[in-house]
Write a protein that holds these residues in place. Structure first.
Motif, PDB file in Angstrom:
ATOM      1  N   TRP A   1       0.853  -1.175   0.000  1.00  0.00           N
ATOM      2  CA  TRP A   1       0.000   0.000   0.000  1.00  0.00           C
ATOM      3  C   TRP A   1       0.895   1.232   0.000  1.00  0.00           C
ATOM      4  O   TRP A   1       1.968   1.233   0.613  1.00  0.00           O
ATOM      5  CB  TRP A   1      -0.883   0.023   1.248  1.00  0.00           C
ATOM      6  CG  TRP A   1      -2.073  -0.871   1.153  1.00  0.00           C
ATOM      7  CD1 TRP A   1      -2.076  -2.230   1.234  1.00  0.00           C
ATOM      8  CD2 TRP A   1      -3.427  -0.479   0.973  1.00  0.00           C
ATOM      9  NE1 TRP A   1      -3.347  -2.707   1.107  1.00  0.00           N
ATOM     10  CE2 TRP A   1      -4.204  -1.645   0.947  1.00  0.00           C
ATOM     11  CE3 TRP A   1      -4.056   0.749   0.824  1.00  0.00           C
ATOM     12  CZ2 TRP A   1      -5.587  -1.622   0.776  1.00  0.00           C
ATOM     13  CZ3 TRP A   1      -5.428   0.765   0.671  1.00  0.00           C
ATOM     14  CH2 TRP A   1      -6.184  -0.410   0.636  1.00  0.00           C
TER      15      TRP A   1
ATOM     16  N   GLN B   1      -3.592   6.440   3.027  1.00  0.00           N
ATOM     17  CA  GLN B   1      -3.006   5.370   2.225  1.00  0.00           C
ATOM     18  C   GLN B   1      -3.903   5.041   1.051  1.00  0.00           C
ATOM     19  O   GLN B   1      -5.073   5.396   1.030  1.00  0.00           O
ATOM     20  CB  GLN B   1      -2.768   4.118   3.071  1.00  0.00           C
ATOM     21  CG  GLN B   1      -4.021   3.509   3.652  1.00  0.00           C
ATOM     22  CD  GLN B   1      -3.708   2.321   4.547  1.00  0.00           C
ATOM     23  OE1 GLN B   1      -2.588   2.142   4.997  1.00  0.00           O
ATOM     24  NE2 GLN B   1      -4.716   1.501   4.797  1.00  0.00           N
TER      25      GLN B   1
ATOM     26  N   LYS C   1      -4.103   2.132  -2.688  1.00  0.00           N
ATOM     27  CA  LYS C   1      -3.527   0.994  -3.416  1.00  0.00           C
ATOM     28  C   LYS C   1      -2.676   1.433  -4.601  1.00  0.00           C
ATOM     29  O   LYS C   1      -1.818   0.684  -5.055  1.00  0.00           O
ATOM     30  CB  LYS C   1      -4.633   0.063  -3.897  1.00  0.00           C
ATOM     31  CG  LYS C   1      -5.317  -0.686  -2.777  1.00  0.00           C
ATOM     32  CD  LYS C   1      -6.343  -1.655  -3.312  1.00  0.00           C
ATOM     33  CE  LYS C   1      -7.007  -2.405  -2.168  1.00  0.00           C
ATOM     34  NZ  LYS C   1      -7.982  -3.380  -2.640  1.00  0.00           N
TER      35      LYS C   1
END
Length: 78
Positions: free
Chosen positions: A19, A33, A35
């Motif tokens: 991540w 955060q 992907k």
């Protein structure tokens, strides 16, 4: 540049689960955060806006100089 536009430095790292983690050094506790890089950039922009609304104090972006890495020995465990 318009006076109501602020530029912030965003640090992006990748954690052990792959991540992307974004942090804004000028704003304590402002991080998120995602992907993908584009997802984490969209989210950090939202996080900055929320932090600026909630903080109430004047935050002035700092001048970005650079990033350095340093190595230190890990302490021995007993």
């Amino acid at each position: 540049m318009e006076k109501n536009i602020l530029d912030f430095t965003v640090l992006i790292e990748q954690d052990e689960d792959k991540w992307y983690v974004a942090t804004v050094p000028e704003i304590q506790g402002c991080h998120t955060q995602g992907k993908t890089i584009s997802e984490v950039m969209e989210r950090i922009k939202e996080a900055i806006e929320l932090c600026l609304e909630a903080d109430g104090e004047k935050i002035e972006p700092m001048k970005f100089i650079g990033i350095q890495k340093i190595q230190v020995k890990k302490p021995l465990s007993n």
